[in-house]
Design a protein around this motif. Sequence first.
Motif, PDB file in Angstrom:
ATOM      1  N   CYS A   3       0.852  -1.191   0.000  1.00 27.77           N
ATOM      2  CA  CYS A   3       0.000   0.000   0.000  1.00 27.77           C
ATOM      3  C   CYS A   3       0.885   1.238   0.000  1.00 27.77           C
ATOM      4  O   CYS A   3       1.882   1.285   0.729  1.00 27.77           O
ATOM      5  CB  CYS A   3      -0.891  -0.026   1.235  1.00 27.77           C
ATOM      6  SG  CYS A   3      -2.011   1.375   1.376  1.00 27.77           S
ATOM      7  N   ASP A   4       0.547   2.237  -0.814  1.00 31.95           N
ATOM      8  CA  ASP A   4       1.328   3.471  -0.847  1.00 31.95           C
ATOM      9  C   ASP A   4       0.673   4.602  -0.050  1.00 31.95           C
ATOM     10  O   ASP A   4       1.089   5.738  -0.134  1.00 31.95           O
ATOM     11  CB  ASP A   4       1.613   3.905  -2.284  1.00 31.95           C
ATOM     12  CG  ASP A   4       0.366   4.243  -3.084  1.00 31.95           C
ATOM     13  OD1 ASP A   4      -0.746   4.055  -2.559  1.00 31.95           O
ATOM     14  OD2 ASP A   4       0.507   4.679  -4.227  1.00 31.95           O
ATOM     15  N   ASN A   5      -0.334   4.275   0.753  1.00 28.01           N
ATOM     16  CA  ASN A   5      -1.059   5.273   1.523  1.00 28.01           C
ATOM     17  C   ASN A   5      -0.742   5.067   3.009  1.00 28.01           C
ATOM     18  O   ASN A   5      -1.292   4.184   3.659  1.00 28.01           O
ATOM     19  CB  ASN A   5      -2.558   5.127   1.251  1.00 28.01           C
ATOM     20  CG  ASN A   5      -3.366   6.221   1.900  1.00 28.01           C
ATOM     21  OD1 ASN A   5      -3.034   6.702   2.978  1.00 28.01           O
ATOM     22  ND2 ASN A   5      -4.448   6.597   1.264  1.00 28.01           N
ATOM     23  N   THR A   6       0.144   5.905   3.544  1.00 24.67           N
ATOM     24  CA  THR A   6       0.553   5.743   4.939  1.00 24.67           C
ATOM     25  C   THR A   6      -0.602   5.990   5.911  1.00 24.67           C
ATOM     26  O   THR A   6      -0.664   5.368   6.961  1.00 24.67           O
ATOM     27  CB  THR A   6       1.734   6.680   5.287  1.00 24.67           C
ATOM     28  OG1 THR A   6       1.388   8.021   4.945  1.00 24.67           O
ATOM     29  CG2 THR A   6       2.987   6.272   4.537  1.00 24.67           C
ATOM     30  N   ALA A   7      -1.523   6.888   5.553  1.00 22.68           N
ATOM     31  CA  ALA A   7      -2.674   7.140   6.429  1.00 22.68           C
ATOM     32  C   ALA A   7      -3.558   5.899   6.513  1.00 22.68           C
ATOM     33  O   ALA A   7      -4.035   5.547   7.601  1.00 22.68           O
ATOM     34  CB  ALA A   7      -3.476   8.327   5.910  1.00 22.68           C
ATOM     35  N   ALA A   8      -3.777   5.227   5.396  1.00 21.22           N
ATOM     36  CA  ALA A   8      -4.594   4.009   5.397  1.00 21.22           C
ATOM     37  C   ALA A   8      -3.934   2.919   6.242  1.00 21.22           C
ATOM     38  O   ALA A   8      -4.609   2.204   6.981  1.00 21.22           O
ATOM     39  CB  ALA A   8      -4.806   3.515   3.976  1.00 21.22           C
ATOM     40  N   ILE A   9      -2.622   2.807   6.148  1.00 17.51           N
ATOM     41  CA  ILE A   9      -1.896   1.812   6.953  1.00 17.51           C
ATOM     42  C   ILE A   9      -2.045   2.134   8.436  1.00 17.51           C
ATOM     43  O   ILE A   9      -2.323   1.252   9.251  1.00 17.51           O
ATOM     44  CB  ILE A   9      -0.412   1.752   6.548  1.00 17.51           C
ATOM     45  CG1 ILE A   9      -0.289   1.195   5.123  1.00 17.51           C
ATOM     46  CG2 ILE A   9       0.389   0.914   7.526  1.00 17.51           C
ATOM     47  CD1 ILE A   9       1.116   1.268   4.543  1.00 17.51           C
ATOM     48  N   ALA A  10      -1.889   3.402   8.803  1.00 21.62           N
ATOM     49  CA  ALA A  10      -2.004   3.811  10.208  1.00 21.62           C
ATOM     50  C   ALA A  10      -3.400   3.545  10.748  1.00 21.62           C
ATOM     51  O   ALA A  10      -3.558   3.057  11.878  1.00 21.62           O
ATOM     52  CB  ALA A  10      -1.647   5.287  10.356  1.00 21.62           C
ATOM     53  N   ILE A  11      -4.424   3.844   9.968  1.00 23.78           N
ATOM     54  CA  ILE A  11      -5.805   3.627  10.418  1.00 23.78           C
ATOM     55  C   ILE A  11      -6.082   2.145  10.642  1.00 23.78           C
ATOM     56  O   ILE A  11      -6.714   1.757  11.617  1.00 23.78           O
ATOM     57  CB  ILE A  11      -6.810   4.230   9.407  1.00 23.78           C
ATOM     58  CG1 ILE A  11      -6.769   5.753   9.502  1.00 23.78           C
ATOM     59  CG2 ILE A  11      -8.216   3.716   9.639  1.00 23.78           C
ATOM     60  CD1 ILE A  11      -7.534   6.463   8.398  1.00 23.78           C
ATOM     61  N   THR A  12      -5.591   1.286   9.740  1.00 28.63           N
ATOM     62  CA  THR A  12      -5.873  -0.145   9.882  1.00 28.63           C
ATOM     63  C   THR A  12      -5.089  -0.780  11.021  1.00 28.63           C
ATOM     64  O   THR A  12      -5.546  -1.743  11.620  1.00 28.63           O
ATOM     65  CB  THR A  12      -5.559  -0.916   8.588  1.00 28.63           C
ATOM     66  OG1 THR A  12      -4.197  -0.709   8.239  1.00 28.63           O
ATOM     67  CG2 THR A  12      -6.466  -0.487   7.467  1.00 28.63           C
ATOM     68  N   LYS A  13      -3.928  -0.241  11.334  1.00 22.47           N
ATOM     69  CA  LYS A  13      -3.110  -0.832  12.397  1.00 22.47           C
ATOM     70  C   LYS A  13      -3.497  -0.339  13.785  1.00 22.47           C
ATOM     71  O   LYS A  13      -3.110  -0.919  14.782  1.00 22.47           O
ATOM     72  CB  LYS A  13      -1.629  -0.576  12.132  1.00 22.47           C
ATOM     73  CG  LYS A  13      -1.138  -1.379  10.939  1.00 22.47           C
ATOM     74  CD  LYS A  13       0.346  -1.362  10.813  1.00 22.47           C
ATOM     75  CE  LYS A  13       0.735  -2.281   9.663  1.00 22.47           C
ATOM     76  NZ  LYS A  13       2.161  -2.462   9.546  1.00 22.47           N
ATOM     77  N   ASN A  14      -4.301   0.728  13.860  1.00 19.13           N
ATOM     78  CA  ASN A  14      -4.724   1.272  15.139  1.00 19.13           C
ATOM     79  C   ASN A  14      -6.180   0.859  15.378  1.00 19.13           C
ATOM     80  O   ASN A  14      -7.084   1.337  14.697  1.00 19.13           O
ATOM     81  CB  ASN A  14      -4.589   2.799  15.127  1.00 19.13           C
ATOM     82  CG  ASN A  14      -4.894   3.408  16.465  1.00 19.13           C
ATOM     83  OD1 ASN A  14      -5.393   2.742  17.376  1.00 19.13           O
ATOM     84  ND2 ASN A  14      -4.609   4.684  16.601  1.00 19.13           N
ATOM     85  N   PRO A  15      -6.429  -0.022  16.365  1.00 25.78           N
ATOM     86  CA  PRO A  15      -7.781  -0.520  16.597  1.00 25.78           C
ATOM     87  C   PRO A  15      -8.753   0.496  17.202  1.00 25.78           C
ATOM     88  O   PRO A  15      -9.931   0.212  17.344  1.00 25.78           O
ATOM     89  CB  PRO A  15      -7.561  -1.691  17.550  1.00 25.78           C
ATOM     90  CG  PRO A  15      -6.305  -1.351  18.274  1.00 25.78           C
ATOM     91  CD  PRO A  15      -5.459  -0.594  17.282  1.00 25.78           C
ATOM     92  N   VAL A  16      -8.296   1.694  17.511  1.00 25.76           N
ATOM     93  CA  VAL A  16      -9.141   2.721  18.100  1.00 25.76           C
ATOM     94  C   VAL A  16     -10.095   3.256  17.039  1.00 25.76           C
ATOM     95  O   VAL A  16      -9.752   3.378  15.871  1.00 25.76           O
ATOM     96  CB  VAL A  16      -8.259   3.871  18.655  1.00 25.76           C
ATOM     97  CG1 VAL A  16      -9.110   5.007  19.192  1.00 25.76           C
ATOM     98  CG2 VAL A  16      -7.328   3.344  19.730  1.00 25.76           C
TER      99      VAL A  16
END
Length: 85
Positions: A3-16
């Motif tokens: 994935c080239d979208n760092t925001a999408a990666i951050a959202i999926t890795k943070n369960p909050v």
Amino acid sequence: MHCDNTAAIAITKNPVFHQKTKHIDRRFHFIKDALQEGIIDLIYCPTEEQLADIFTKPLTKDRFNLLRSKLGVKSALDLKGSVEL
């Protein structure tokens, strides 16, 4: 999954719960669920290396030709004369 979208990666890795994603229907959270279950892993891939762009974005001719060659797809012009009728 690359994935080239760092925001999408951050959202999926943070369960909050994220306020910015409240409009996304729950059925579209399958990637987040698969990540939490360990079925997949999201790996950052710079845009320059993202082969899927050829299928999802308008590209310059040079960029299109580069990605096409990385996928191993030949131009129809390169095939001229390679098949006898």
